[in-house]
Design a protein around this motif. Structure first.
Motif, PDB file in Angstrom:
ATOM      1  N   LYS A 200       9.008  -2.681  10.984  1.00 50.99           N
ATOM      2  CA  LYS A 200       8.236  -1.404  11.733  1.00 50.99           C
ATOM      3  C   LYS A 200       8.015  -0.419  10.759  1.00 50.99           C
ATOM      4  CE  LYS A 200       8.132  -3.841  15.368  1.00 50.99           C
ATOM      5  NZ  LYS A 200       6.849  -4.337  15.876  1.00 50.99           N
ATOM      6  N   PHE A 201       8.247  -0.311   9.387  1.00 47.37           N
ATOM      7  CA  PHE A 201       7.973   0.555   8.385  1.00 47.37           C
ATOM      8  C   PHE A 201       6.515   0.896   8.515  1.00 47.37           C
ATOM      9  CE2 PHE A 201      11.013  -1.675   5.442  1.00 47.37           C
ATOM     10  CZ  PHE A 201      12.284  -0.919   6.274  1.00 47.37           C
ATOM     11  N   THR A 202       6.098   2.119   8.054  1.00 45.33           N
ATOM     12  CA  THR A 202       4.514   2.485   8.123  1.00 45.33           C
ATOM     13  C   THR A 202       4.253   2.463   6.546  1.00 45.33           C
ATOM     14  OG1 THR A 202       4.783   4.747   8.192  1.00 45.33           O
ATOM     15  CG2 THR A 202       4.251   3.624  10.056  1.00 45.33           C
ATOM     16  N   PRO A 203       3.127   1.942   6.319  1.00 49.38           N
ATOM     17  CA  PRO A 203       2.723   1.866   4.517  1.00 49.38           C
ATOM     18  C   PRO A 203       3.010   3.022   3.931  1.00 49.38           C
ATOM     19  CG  PRO A 203       1.245   0.688   5.867  1.00 49.38           C
ATOM     20  CD  PRO A 203       1.853   1.121   6.872  1.00 49.38           C
ATOM     21  N   MET A 204       2.580   4.191   4.603  1.00 50.38           N
ATOM     22  CA  MET A 204       2.886   5.499   3.844  1.00 50.38           C
ATOM     23  C   MET A 204       4.456   5.807   3.556  1.00 50.38           C
ATOM     24  SD  MET A 204       1.459   9.433   5.173  1.00 50.38           S
ATOM     25  CE  MET A 204       2.970   9.368   6.300  1.00 50.38           C
ATOM     26  N   LEU A 209       9.027   5.979  -0.945  1.00 47.97           N
ATOM     27  CA  LEU A 209      10.329   5.687  -1.438  1.00 47.97           C
ATOM     28  C   LEU A 209      10.308   5.685  -2.931  1.00 47.97           C
ATOM     29  CD1 LEU A 209      11.690   2.686   0.774  1.00 47.97           C
ATOM     30  CD2 LEU A 209      12.086   5.101   0.920  1.00 47.97           C
ATOM     31  N   SER A 210       9.172   5.449  -3.499  1.00 52.71           N
ATOM     32  CA  SER A 210       9.441   5.441  -4.872  1.00 52.71           C
ATOM     33  C   SER A 210       8.354   6.833  -5.462  1.00 52.71           C
ATOM     34  CB  SER A 210       8.272   4.196  -5.469  1.00 52.71           C
ATOM     35  OG  SER A 210       6.994   4.453  -4.988  1.00 52.71           O
ATOM     36  N   ILE A 234      -0.377 -10.547   8.780  1.00 57.15           N
ATOM     37  CA  ILE A 234      -1.088 -10.105   7.395  1.00 57.15           C
ATOM     38  C   ILE A 234      -2.299 -10.167   7.810  1.00 57.15           C
ATOM     39  CG2 ILE A 234      -1.063 -10.132   4.981  1.00 57.15           C
ATOM     40  CD1 ILE A 234       1.956 -11.502   5.336  1.00 57.15           C
ATOM     41  N   ASN A 235      -3.006 -11.229   8.000  1.00 60.48           N
ATOM     42  CA  ASN A 235      -4.438 -11.067   8.044  1.00 60.48           C
ATOM     43  C   ASN A 235      -5.125 -10.561   9.187  1.00 60.48           C
ATOM     44  OD1 ASN A 235      -3.989 -13.229   6.081  1.00 60.48           O
ATOM     45  ND2 ASN A 235      -4.181 -15.149   7.410  1.00 60.48           N
ATOM     46  N   SER A 236      -4.554 -10.216  10.115  1.00 62.73           N
ATOM     47  CA  SER A 236      -5.073  -9.620  11.422  1.00 62.73           C
ATOM     48  C   SER A 236      -4.791  -8.184  11.453  1.00 62.73           C
ATOM     49  CB  SER A 236      -4.688 -10.398  12.730  1.00 62.73           C
ATOM     50  OG  SER A 236      -3.068 -10.168  12.924  1.00 62.73           O
ATOM     51  N   ASN A 237      -3.939  -7.793  11.000  1.00 62.47           N
ATOM     52  CA  ASN A 237      -3.510  -6.324  10.812  1.00 62.47           C
ATOM     53  C   ASN A 237      -3.467  -5.505   9.591  1.00 62.47           C
ATOM     54  OD1 ASN A 237      -1.232  -4.045  11.130  1.00 62.47           O
ATOM     55  ND2 ASN A 237      -1.878  -4.320  13.096  1.00 62.47           N
ATOM     56  N   LYS A 238      -4.216  -4.544   9.392  1.00 60.96           N
ATOM     57  CA  LYS A 238      -4.301  -3.846   7.960  1.00 60.96           C
ATOM     58  C   LYS A 238      -3.060  -3.324   7.781  1.00 60.96           C
ATOM     59  CE  LYS A 238      -6.911  -0.254   5.564  1.00 60.96           C
ATOM     60  NZ  LYS A 238      -8.132   0.555   5.675  1.00 60.96           N
ATOM     61  N   GLY A 239      -2.453  -2.648   8.766  1.00 63.04           N
ATOM     62  CA  GLY A 239      -1.039  -1.871   8.340  1.00 63.04           C
ATOM     63  C   GLY A 239      -0.106  -2.899   7.925  1.00 63.04           C
ATOM     64  N   THR A 240       0.006  -4.070   8.659  1.00 60.86           N
ATOM     65  CA  THR A 240       0.903  -5.065   8.087  1.00 60.86           C
ATOM     66  C   THR A 240       0.608  -5.577   6.746  1.00 60.86           C
ATOM     67  OG1 THR A 240       1.337  -5.950  10.362  1.00 60.86           O
ATOM     68  CG2 THR A 240       2.083  -7.496   8.820  1.00 60.86           C
ATOM     69  N   ARG A 241      -0.563  -5.673   6.383  1.00 63.02           N
ATOM     70  CA  ARG A 241      -0.946  -6.265   5.175  1.00 63.02           C
ATOM     71  C   ARG A 241      -0.503  -5.227   3.965  1.00 63.02           C
ATOM     72  NH1 ARG A 241      -5.523  -7.298   6.418  1.00 63.02           N
ATOM     73  NH2 ARG A 241      -6.730  -5.618   5.693  1.00 63.02           N
ATOM     74  N   LEU A 242      -0.855  -3.845   4.450  1.00 60.98           N
ATOM     75  CA  LEU A 242      -0.570  -2.676   3.263  1.00 60.98           C
ATOM     76  C   LEU A 242       0.978  -2.952   3.128  1.00 60.98           C
ATOM     77  CD1 LEU A 242      -3.231  -0.002   4.503  1.00 60.98           C
ATOM     78  CD2 LEU A 242      -3.090  -1.470   2.018  1.00 60.98           C
ATOM     79  N   MET A 243       1.533  -2.889   4.209  1.00 59.33           N
ATOM     80  CA  MET A 243       3.172  -2.976   4.153  1.00 59.33           C
ATOM     81  C   MET A 243       3.664  -3.916   3.182  1.00 59.33           C
ATOM     82  SD  MET A 243       5.906  -3.019   7.107  1.00 59.33           S
ATOM     83  CE  MET A 243       5.352  -4.381   7.860  1.00 59.33           C
TER      84      MET A 243
END
Length: 449
Positions: A200-204, A209-210, A234-243
């Motif tokens: 459930k992390f968000t990409p930002m 972290l780095s 991953i294919n259907s959700n941009k946030g999941t793909r970025l993460m």
């Protein structure tokens, strides 16, 4: 529509949005925002890491609402101490409870009570400068485990790994800086039960972290599992793909040799905190995806040496005196914001919004739509709301004075706000947060002539 006086208990985003929407929807509505702390904004002020100033941009919008006509801020007033439910019913047409969730959800595994175990919410309250928590925090563990797969877990890991001096550009309180300066942690291990597409992390948050040159982020390949269901997500959700892309970059990156490391372990479920007298390690069970986003245990166990464990498995709302509460779900029993009694019958004039209504899930946008639903219910009930016994809107102030409460109003909060900004300017920073409650109240008081 008739004039309306409403008390909103809790001046975090949920309560402020409710006040904002109600006064916009009803020209005759007047709202008192009743907050147990001397400052408003709830977890935006006390649940966000100090190195996240852009997230706190929301405070500017909330600040404008608190200072608006027909909305009155009554800070340093605690429900159940300074005001009872009967008091609120006597003075207001309706009451909206927006007290949020500030406690840690429990994690029922052996060893969780050993010294060295901590709740993430308690740690967040400490580093965010909450006035009601101890000023000191022991940070003598060199290896630390963080259990959880959400943004709070990442915040805790980052605060434990990032050098204290990098926080000096933020509003961090002096006692927190001194505590972090003494931090001994070199390796922080974050454990998530599920795989890279389910966390459930968000990409930002994950990318941040780095951002410190003193921290290497290491994603361990064991458990980096992507099945067909994961690939569909991953294919259907941009946030999941970025993460997942960000996790892959960490997985493939060569460590720089930085003095601090954040380790991310996927498909690891905590089963026991190890140790005799205090925390000495964390035992996890390797898990595997089942094709529907859930996991099952494999029977393979891994022991990681750590001297402290932080559980970031969710926030939990607290039961409010005189009101129904679902202890298992951690919410006040309600139907579209209407508080329900034990027989699921709406209690006239009582409403709820925010995390105490729906549980500690969702972002700021969810909080606003949640408040809109509650206000719609209240306005639909308007003709049937009982009139308050006391008609004078200032009578509540006398009642609080008789109780011995020191109320911080909107002018007082503005003075406290200006005081914190001035403290920051003296050190080339935007703000330095005042922590002790008595100092907050003193700064909020009228200036002496």
């Amino acid at each position: 529509m008739r004039d309306l006086r409403v008390a909103v208990v809790g001046a975090g985003p949920a309560g402020i949005y409710a006040a904002d929407i109600l006064t916009k929807e009803h020209d005759g509505a007047h709202v008192d925002l009743i907050e147990r702390l001397p400052a408003p904004f709830g977890l935006v002020r006390y649940g966000v890491a100090p190195d996240h100033p852009r997230i706190k941009e929301i405070i500017k919008a909330l600040h404008r609402v608190v200072g608006r006509d027909r909305i009155r801020f009554l800070g340093n007033v605690e429900y159940g101490v300074d005001l009872k439910l009967d008091d609120l019913r006597r003075h207001y047409d309706a009451v909206i409870f927006a007290t949020g969730a500030i406690s840690d959800r429990e994690l029922d595994i052996p060893g969780i009570d050993l010294p060295g175990n901590h709740g993430a919410a308690d740690f967040v309250s400490w580093y965010a400068g909450h006035p009601d928590v101890p000023r000191d925090w022991s940070l003598d563990a060199r290896q630390v485990a963080v259990i959880g797969a959400g943004n709070v877990a990442l915040d805790v890991a980052r605060m434990l790994a990032k050098p204290a001096d990098e926080q000096l550009s933020t509003e961090i309180a002096d006692n927190v800086y001194q505590g972090l300066k003494a931090n001994q942690a070199t390796d922080v291990h974050v454990f998530a039960r599920r795989g890279p597409a389910q966390i459930k992390f968000t990409p930002m948050e994950l990318r941040e972290l780095s951002h410190s040159p003193a921290v290497d982020v290491i994603v361990h390949p064991e458990g980096f599992e992507i099945d067909e269901a994961s690939q569909r997500a991953i294919n259907s959700n941009k946030g999941t793909r970025l993460m997942v892309d960000t996790l892959l970059k960490y997985l493939e990156a060569e460590p720089t040799g930085a003095e601090h490391r954040i380790h991310i372990h996927l498909c690891h479920a905590p089963v026991e905190v190890l140790g005799a007298e205090r925390v000495e390690g964390l035992r996890t069970e390797r898990t595997e995806l089942q094709g529907d986003g859930t996991v099952r245990g494999t029977g393979e166990y891994v022991d990681t040496p750590v001297q402290a464990v932080y559980r970031a498995v969710g926030y939990l709302s607290s039961h409010l005196p005189g009101l129904p509460f679902d202890h298992q779900a951690g919410v006040m029993t309600n139907d579209r914001g209407r508080v329900l009694d034990l027989d699921d019958v709406p209690l006239a004039g009582l409403y709820v919004t925010g995390w105490i209504k729906r549980g500690p899930i969702g972002l700021i946008g969810h909080t606003k739509s949640d408040a809109a639903e509650t206000i719609a219910s209240l306005l639909a009930d308007l003709d049937g709301l009982p009139r308050p016994e006391v008609s004078d809107p200032d009578a509540i102030l006398k009642h609080l004075a008789d109780r011995g409460a020191t109320v911080v109003d909107a002018d007082g909060w503005s003075r406290l706000d200006a005081h914190e900004l001035a403290l920051g300017q003296g050190q080339g920073r935007e703000r330095i947060k005042v922590v002790p409650r008595e100092e907050m109240i003193r700064a909020a008081g009228p200036t002496e002539e």
